[in-house]
Design a protein around this motif. Structure first.
Motif, PDB file in Angstrom:
ATOM      1  N   GLY A  35       0.974  -1.247  -0.003  1.00  0.00           N
ATOM      2  CA  GLY A  35      -0.193  -0.298   0.092  1.00  0.00           C
ATOM      3  C   GLY A  35       0.839   1.231   0.017  1.00  0.00           C
ATOM      4  N   PRO A  36       0.501   2.347   0.080  1.00  0.00           N
ATOM      5  CA  PRO A  36       1.360   3.690  -0.179  1.00  0.00           C
ATOM      6  C   PRO A  36       2.106   3.869   1.212  1.00  0.00           C
ATOM      7  CG  PRO A  36      -1.075   4.004  -0.479  1.00  0.00           C
ATOM      8  CD  PRO A  36      -1.143   2.873   0.172  1.00  0.00           C
ATOM      9  N   ASN A  37       3.366   3.869   0.942  1.00  0.00           N
ATOM     10  CA  ASN A  37       4.405   4.214   1.801  1.00  0.00           C
ATOM     11  C   ASN A  37       4.246   3.790   3.224  1.00  0.00           C
ATOM     12  OD1 ASN A  37       6.512   5.020   3.176  1.00  0.00           O
ATOM     13  ND2 ASN A  37       7.017   6.602   1.680  1.00  0.00           N
ATOM     14  N   ALA A  38       4.359   2.492   3.756  1.00  0.00           N
ATOM     15  CA  ALA A  38       4.298   1.879   4.922  1.00  0.00           C
ATOM     16  C   ALA A  38       5.269   2.816   6.011  1.00  0.00           C
ATOM     17  CB  ALA A  38       4.709   0.493   5.187  1.00  0.00           C
ATOM     18  N   ILE A  39       6.662   3.154   5.515  1.00  0.00           N
ATOM     19  CA  ILE A  39       7.509   3.903   6.276  1.00  0.00           C
ATOM     20  C   ILE A  39       6.983   5.235   6.623  1.00  0.00           C
ATOM     21  CG2 ILE A  39       9.675   4.772   6.200  1.00  0.00           C
ATOM     22  CD1 ILE A  39      10.173   2.112   5.963  1.00  0.00           C
ATOM     23  N   TRP A  40       6.232   6.132   5.891  1.00  0.00           N
ATOM     24  CA  TRP A  40       5.937   7.180   6.379  1.00  0.00           C
ATOM     25  C   TRP A  40       4.563   7.025   7.452  1.00  0.00           C
ATOM     26  CZ3 TRP A  40       4.002  10.062   1.040  1.00  0.00           C
ATOM     27  CH2 TRP A  40       5.446  10.637   0.532  1.00  0.00           C
ATOM     28  N   LEU A  41       3.870   5.922   7.244  1.00  0.00           N
ATOM     29  CA  LEU A  41       2.766   5.345   8.148  1.00  0.00           C
ATOM     30  C   LEU A  41       3.224   5.103   9.306  1.00  0.00           C
ATOM     31  CD1 LEU A  41       0.171   3.401   5.775  1.00  0.00           C
ATOM     32  CD2 LEU A  41       0.521   5.962   6.135  1.00  0.00           C
ATOM     33  N   ALA A  42       4.443   4.449   9.667  1.00  0.00           N
ATOM     34  CA  ALA A  42       4.942   3.875  10.845  1.00  0.00           C
ATOM     35  C   ALA A  42       5.552   5.075  11.438  1.00  0.00           C
ATOM     36  CB  ALA A  42       6.192   3.040  10.351  1.00  0.00           C
ATOM     37  N   GLU A  43       6.118   6.234  10.714  1.00  0.00           N
ATOM     38  CA  GLU A  43       6.680   7.366  11.233  1.00  0.00           C
ATOM     39  C   GLU A  43       5.703   8.219  11.879  1.00  0.00           C
ATOM     40  OE1 GLU A  43       9.522   9.479   9.150  1.00  0.00           O
ATOM     41  OE2 GLU A  43       9.874  11.110  10.751  1.00  0.00           O
ATOM     42  N   PHE A  44       4.637   8.244  11.248  1.00  0.00           N
ATOM     43  CA  PHE A  44       3.386   8.972  11.598  1.00  0.00           C
ATOM     44  C   PHE A  44       2.770   8.348  13.059  1.00  0.00           C
ATOM     45  CE2 PHE A  44      -1.482   9.469  11.224  1.00  0.00           C
ATOM     46  CZ  PHE A  44      -1.441  10.757  11.707  1.00  0.00           C
ATOM     47  N   LEU A  45       2.734   7.124  13.088  1.00  0.00           N
ATOM     48  CA  LEU A  45       2.329   6.464  14.285  1.00  0.00           C
ATOM     49  C   LEU A  45       3.352   6.886  15.469  1.00  0.00           C
ATOM     50  CD1 LEU A  45       0.168   4.738  15.474  1.00  0.00           C
ATOM     51  CD2 LEU A  45       1.449   2.441  14.763  1.00  0.00           C
ATOM     52  N   THR A  46       4.561   6.530  15.125  1.00  0.00           N
ATOM     53  CA  THR A  46       5.743   6.837  16.313  1.00  0.00           C
ATOM     54  C   THR A  46       5.746   7.964  17.021  1.00  0.00           C
ATOM     55  OG1 THR A  46       7.297   7.107  14.558  1.00  0.00           O
ATOM     56  CG2 THR A  46       7.091   4.661  15.201  1.00  0.00           C
ATOM     57  N   ASP A  47       4.992   8.868  16.509  1.00  0.00           N
ATOM     58  CA  ASP A  47       4.769  10.459  16.873  1.00  0.00           C
ATOM     59  C   ASP A  47       4.105  10.096  18.283  1.00  0.00           C
ATOM     60  OD1 ASP A  47       5.603  12.947  16.565  1.00  0.00           O
ATOM     61  OD2 ASP A  47       3.804  13.445  15.940  1.00  0.00           O
ATOM     62  N   LYS A  51       0.527  12.352  -3.694  1.00  0.00           N
ATOM     63  CA  LYS A  51       1.859  12.625  -4.218  1.00  0.00           C
ATOM     64  C   LYS A  51       2.733  11.493  -4.096  1.00  0.00           C
ATOM     65  CE  LYS A  51       5.841  15.219  -3.835  1.00  0.00           C
ATOM     66  NZ  LYS A  51       6.157  16.358  -5.052  1.00  0.00           N
ATOM     67  N   TRP A  52       2.459  10.493  -3.374  1.00  0.00           N
ATOM     68  CA  TRP A  52       3.528   9.180  -3.554  1.00  0.00           C
ATOM     69  C   TRP A  52       2.856   8.658  -4.702  1.00  0.00           C
ATOM     70  CZ3 TRP A  52       7.367   7.204  -1.538  1.00  0.00           C
ATOM     71  CH2 TRP A  52       7.872   6.014  -1.524  1.00  0.00           C
ATOM     72  N   ASP A  53       1.717   8.435  -4.949  1.00  0.00           N
ATOM     73  CA  ASP A  53       1.382   7.543  -6.003  1.00  0.00           C
ATOM     74  C   ASP A  53       1.397   8.135  -7.349  1.00  0.00           C
ATOM     75  OD1 ASP A  53       0.620   5.594  -4.394  1.00  0.00           O
ATOM     76  OD2 ASP A  53      -1.603   5.771  -4.578  1.00  0.00           O
ATOM     77  N   GLU A 107       4.517   8.781 -12.510  1.00  0.00           N
ATOM     78  CA  GLU A 107       5.176   9.522 -13.456  1.00  0.00           C
ATOM     79  C   GLU A 107       6.529   8.969 -13.604  1.00  0.00           C
ATOM     80  OE1 GLU A 107       3.463  13.802 -11.868  1.00  0.00           O
ATOM     81  OE2 GLU A 107       5.365  13.562 -11.826  1.00  0.00           O
ATOM     82  N   ALA A 108       7.261   8.431 -12.523  1.00  0.00           N
ATOM     83  CA  ALA A 108       8.364   7.667 -12.670  1.00  0.00           C
ATOM     84  C   ALA A 108       8.206   6.380 -13.498  1.00  0.00           C
ATOM     85  CB  ALA A 108       8.869   7.582 -11.364  1.00  0.00           C
ATOM     86  N   GLY A 109       7.129   5.970 -13.657  1.00  0.00           N
ATOM     87  CA  GLY A 109       6.637   4.737 -14.325  1.00  0.00           C
ATOM     88  C   GLY A 109       6.870   3.343 -13.409  1.00  0.00           C
ATOM     89  N   ILE A 110       6.854   3.637 -12.080  1.00  0.00           N
ATOM     90  CA  ILE A 110       7.077   2.408 -11.442  1.00  0.00           C
ATOM     91  C   ILE A 110       5.987   1.988 -10.490  1.00  0.00           C
ATOM     92  CG2 ILE A 110       9.590   2.205 -11.445  1.00  0.00           C
ATOM     93  CD1 ILE A 110       9.819   3.822  -8.797  1.00  0.00           C
ATOM     94  N   LEU A 111       4.688   2.823 -10.491  1.00  0.00           N
ATOM     95  CA  LEU A 111       3.728   2.543  -9.610  1.00  0.00           C
ATOM     96  C   LEU A 111       3.158   1.130  -9.913  1.00  0.00           C
ATOM     97  CD1 LEU A 111       1.727   3.673  -7.535  1.00  0.00           C
ATOM     98  CD2 LEU A 111       0.264   4.289  -9.288  1.00  0.00           C
ATOM     99  N   LYS A 112       3.150   0.305  -8.965  1.00  0.00           N
ATOM    100  CA  LYS A 112       2.595  -1.013  -9.045  1.00  0.00           C
ATOM    101  C   LYS A 112       0.971  -1.100  -8.984  1.00  0.00           C
ATOM    102  CE  LYS A 112       5.050  -2.508  -5.699  1.00  0.00           C
ATOM    103  NZ  LYS A 112       5.752  -3.402  -4.968  1.00  0.00           N
ATOM    104  N   ARG A 113       0.415  -0.115  -7.974  1.00  0.00           N
ATOM    105  CA  ARG A 113      -0.985  -0.257  -7.821  1.00  0.00           C
ATOM    106  C   ARG A 113      -1.698   0.470  -8.851  1.00  0.00           C
ATOM    107  NH1 ARG A 113      -0.794   2.819  -4.120  1.00  0.00           N
ATOM    108  NH2 ARG A 113       1.397   2.872  -3.742  1.00  0.00           N
ATOM    109  N   SER A 114      -2.123   0.044 -10.001  1.00  0.00           N
ATOM    110  CA  SER A 114      -2.790   0.583 -11.036  1.00  0.00           C
ATOM    111  C   SER A 114      -3.955   1.182 -10.585  1.00  0.00           C
ATOM    112  CB  SER A 114      -2.898  -0.192 -12.375  1.00  0.00           C
ATOM    113  OG  SER A 114      -3.572  -1.379 -11.925  1.00  0.00           O
ATOM    114  N   GLY A 115      -4.466   2.048 -11.333  1.00  0.00           N
ATOM    115  CA  GLY A 115      -5.904   2.562 -10.883  1.00  0.00           C
ATOM    116  C   GLY A 115      -5.987   3.628  -9.582  1.00  0.00           C
TER     117      GLY A 115
END
Ligand SMILES: C[S@@+](CC[C@H](N)C(=O)[O-])C[C@H]1O[C@@H](n2cnc3c(N)ncnc32)[C@H](O)[C@@H]1O
Length: 252
Positions: free
Chosen positions: A34-46, A215-217, A222-230
């Motif tokens: 899913g979209p950027n688990a690292i951002w989500l984890a940092e948000f939680l650890t706050d 922004k992430w997706d 744009e970089a041609g590497i998004l795996k979650r189409s749609g």
């Protein structure tokens, strides 16, 4: 590719998430479910108090990104637990990061966990709890694995305004019944608030949650590497109702 590696890293580095900035965007993209688990984890650890040596259950860790982040950033021991991804596959990724002494891969169903009651100092779940935790009974069954006063914190895809069983016209082309699991922080607060075993400490949304997600997706697309189409089209049609909810509670 529109971006060089360096440009991509710069484009997807947010001031809001300084710890996440150290992690390679292509590595996150390869391993996220899913979209950027690292951002989500940092948000939680706050809002979760993690100290070196604590025992943490990362439930629905997918390919272990958040588990690796928590171990590296906070020195906690993490039981990286997931259903769809096997333990051997995650062990390989954990080894590659050199933190096999801190992160322990477990293949298990959230409804049938192989842990001792009272074992964990904290339970976290990033972009996963909505798959198994939307009824009253689930929290009660999970909380037994926490120590008294232990913390439980989740970040889940969320909405500012509840769908209330109605599919919005704008989302019809992209709709899947699974999207009904996306609830507002207040919905989660009420669900957990009915429990006599926890006290809810935080129920809020990520500042710029929608914008960060888009922004992430969009950038990966744009970089041609998004795996979650749609996903980009759905987010654009949504126009800002989707966001991320963070719920944190303490076991009484
Ligand atoms: C959208 S993925 C997110 C994975 C990871 N947290 C991430 O953000 O990359 C949802 C995860 O929930 C896990 N999951 C769903 N149902 C589960 C269950 N009953 N028990 C354990 N994990 C479950 C899946 O295995 C999957 O890895």
């Amino acid at each position: 590719m529109k971006y060089s590696k360096k440009e991509l890293q710069k484009e997807l580095t947010l001031k809001q998430f300084p710890l996440s900035a150290k992690y390679d965007i292509e590595w996150i993209n390869e391993n996220e479910m899913g979209p950027n688990a690292i951002w989500l984890a940092e948000f939680l650890t706050d809002k979760i108090n993690l100290k070196k040596g604590m025992r943490v259950l990362d439930l629905g860790c997918g390919k272990g990104l958040s588990s690796i982040f928590l171990a590296k950033e906070f020195g906690v021991q993490v039981w990286a637990t997931d259903l769809w991804i096997g333990a051997t596959e995650n062990f390989k990724r954990i080894n590659e990061q050199g933190i096999e002494d801190l992160v322990y891969p477990i293949h298990a169903d959230a409804h049938d966990l192989p842990f001792a009651n009272g074992f964990f100092d904290a339970i976290v779940s990033l972009d996963a709890y909505h798959y198994f935790g939307t009824n009253e009974m689930y929290l009660e069954s999970l909380i037994r694995y926490l120590k008294p006063n232990g913390q439980i914190g989740i970040v889940v895809p969320s909405v500012n305004k509840e769908f209330n069983s109605k599919v919005p016209e704008r989302l019809k082309p992209y709709w899947e019944p699974y999207l009904f699991t996306h609830h507002s922080p207040n919905w989660w607060k009420e669900l957990w608030g009915r429990s006599e075993t926890v006290t809810v400490q935080v129920a809020d949304t990520m500042p710029n949650g929608y914008e960060n997600w888009l922004k992430w997706d969009e950038t990966l697309k744009e970089a041609g590497i998004l795996k979650r189409s749609g996903d980009v089209e759905m987010l654009e049609a949504d126009g800002g109702n989707f966001t991320w909810a963070r719920i944190v509670a303490n076991k009484k």
